[in-house]
Design a protein around this motif. Sequence first.
Motif, PDB file in Angstrom:
ATOM      1  N   GLY A 100      10.091   3.902  -1.325  1.00  0.00           N
ATOM      2  CA  GLY A 100      11.331   4.442  -1.840  1.00  0.00           C
ATOM      3  C   GLY A 100      12.145   5.035  -0.706  1.00  0.00           C
ATOM      4  O   GLY A 100      11.634   5.288   0.398  1.00  0.00           O
ATOM      5  N   TYR A 111      12.801   2.181  -5.957  1.00  0.00           N
ATOM      6  CA  TYR A 111      11.860   1.534  -5.046  1.00  0.00           C
ATOM      7  C   TYR A 111      12.320   0.117  -4.740  1.00  0.00           C
ATOM      8  O   TYR A 111      12.692  -0.632  -5.644  1.00  0.00           O
ATOM      9  CB  TYR A 111      10.457   1.526  -5.657  1.00  0.00           C
ATOM     10  CG  TYR A 111       9.878   2.913  -5.754  1.00  0.00           C
ATOM     11  CD1 TYR A 111      10.089   3.708  -6.880  1.00  0.00           C
ATOM     12  CD2 TYR A 111       9.142   3.447  -4.701  1.00  0.00           C
ATOM     13  CE1 TYR A 111       9.577   4.988  -6.950  1.00  0.00           C
ATOM     14  CE2 TYR A 111       8.618   4.728  -4.775  1.00  0.00           C
ATOM     15  CZ  TYR A 111       8.845   5.498  -5.902  1.00  0.00           C
ATOM     16  OH  TYR A 111       8.326   6.776  -5.963  1.00  0.00           O
ATOM     17  N   TRP A 114       7.298  -3.264  -3.476  1.00  0.00           N
ATOM     18  CA  TRP A 114       6.088  -2.907  -4.205  1.00  0.00           C
ATOM     19  C   TRP A 114       4.939  -3.798  -3.747  1.00  0.00           C
ATOM     20  O   TRP A 114       5.142  -4.965  -3.395  1.00  0.00           O
ATOM     21  CB  TRP A 114       6.276  -3.143  -5.704  1.00  0.00           C
ATOM     22  CG  TRP A 114       7.232  -2.238  -6.388  1.00  0.00           C
ATOM     23  CD1 TRP A 114       8.601  -2.247  -6.280  1.00  0.00           C
ATOM     24  CD2 TRP A 114       6.928  -1.212  -7.325  1.00  0.00           C
ATOM     25  NE1 TRP A 114       9.151  -1.289  -7.086  1.00  0.00           N
ATOM     26  CE2 TRP A 114       8.139  -0.635  -7.750  1.00  0.00           C
ATOM     27  CE3 TRP A 114       5.735  -0.716  -7.861  1.00  0.00           C
ATOM     28  CZ2 TRP A 114       8.194   0.414  -8.669  1.00  0.00           C
ATOM     29  CZ3 TRP A 114       5.791   0.321  -8.773  1.00  0.00           C
ATOM     30  CH2 TRP A 114       7.009   0.874  -9.168  1.00  0.00           C
TER      31      TRP A 114
END
Length: 124
Positions: A100, A111, A114
């Motif tokens: 983030g 964000y 991932w």
Amino acid sequence: QVQLRESGPGLVNASQTLSLTCTVSGGSITTNYYYWSWIRQPPGKGLEWIGYIAYNGNIYLSPSLKSRTSISRDTSKNQFTLQLSSVTPEDTAVYYCARGSRGVPSNYDEYDYWGQGTQVTVSS
């Protein structure tokens, strides 16, 4: 292209400590002004933010999990780790690491990268 990859045991016994590592490639975990979070999703439930370690090493933890959570990093390996102690079957979830850059860490729209997530099951 930043990539994150979670690794660690998929099965943990109750009362033990869950340990996961996130390996980051394509970008440094010390780059201003990113933070690197651990997030989980129990089966049938929504995402839950666990905590993060920022680019400067500062650590912020969810109040609900703070007493059992430890986050650290190894900048030489570009990795950060999660340890969650005294686990119970309620800690069974898919665990994600993510990057983030601003805003509230529990706002998952913030964000941009991932990991694929790793399933952790706590057996009783």
